[in-house]
Design a protein around this motif. Structure first.
Motif, PDB file in Angstrom:
ATOM      1  N   MET A   1      -3.014   8.506   9.991  1.00  0.00           N
ATOM      2  CA  MET A   1      -2.130   8.692   8.915  1.00  0.00           C
ATOM      3  C   MET A   1      -2.744   8.497   7.452  1.00  0.00           C
ATOM      4  O   MET A   1      -3.541   7.609   7.454  1.00  0.00           O
ATOM      5  N   SER A   2      -2.112   9.353   6.390  1.00  0.00           N
ATOM      6  CA  SER A   2      -2.677   9.150   5.412  1.00  0.00           C
ATOM      7  C   SER A   2      -2.260   7.734   4.527  1.00  0.00           C
ATOM      8  O   SER A   2      -1.145   7.374   5.077  1.00  0.00           O
ATOM      9  N   GLU A   3      -2.804   7.629   3.425  1.00  0.00           N
ATOM     10  CA  GLU A   3      -2.387   6.245   2.804  1.00  0.00           C
ATOM     11  C   GLU A   3      -1.197   6.428   2.147  1.00  0.00           C
ATOM     12  O   GLU A   3      -0.593   7.167   1.949  1.00  0.00           O
ATOM     13  N   LEU A   4      -0.119   5.365   2.497  1.00  0.00           N
ATOM     14  CA  LEU A   4       1.053   5.332   2.155  1.00  0.00           C
ATOM     15  C   LEU A   4       1.380   4.903   0.632  1.00  0.00           C
ATOM     16  O   LEU A   4       0.452   4.387   0.208  1.00  0.00           O
TER      17      LEU A   4
END
Length: 115
Positions: A1-4
């Motif tokens: 998952m990419s950075e939130l």
């Protein structure tokens, strides 16, 4: 998952009061779930769910596909009492194919499942 993304306190203070009350149904296998008569009853249960969606009562319906006794989850745009009454009239519940629990919940209007 990419950075939130970062959510600030101000954004939280704005979003939290927008939450509305909903009801969450946990649908479970009933004593007649595996019976030979269950399949057409489950079909009619599904038809009723589509009608409840079309009427705006059932916002999200999700059949569960694992090996537990949980058959589905539904989010209703109704009170716990109204949702309990709707579920008590379900053909699958009346036939003992399903049982259910209703829980009060809060959510954010406009939330949706990804397409």
């Amino acid at each position: 998952m990419s950075e939130l993304p970062e959510i600030t306190d101000e954004e939280m203070d704005t979003m939290i009061p927008m939450a509305r009350h909903y009801s969450v149904v946990i649908l479970r296998e009933g004593p007649e779930y595996g019976s030979p008569e269950a399949k057409p009853i489950i079909w009619e249960h599904g038809r009723r769910n589509f009608a409840l969606r079309a009427a705006g009562a059932l916002a999200v319906v999700m059949p569960v596909e694992d090996a537990t006794d949980v058959c589905g989850v539904g989010i209703f745009d109704r009170s716990v009492e109204e949702t309990t009454a709707l579920m008590s009239d379900d053909p699958g519940v009346q036939a003992g194919v399903f049982t259910f629990d209703v829980h009060p919940a809060r959510g954010f209007p406009g939330d949706s499942l990804p397409t």
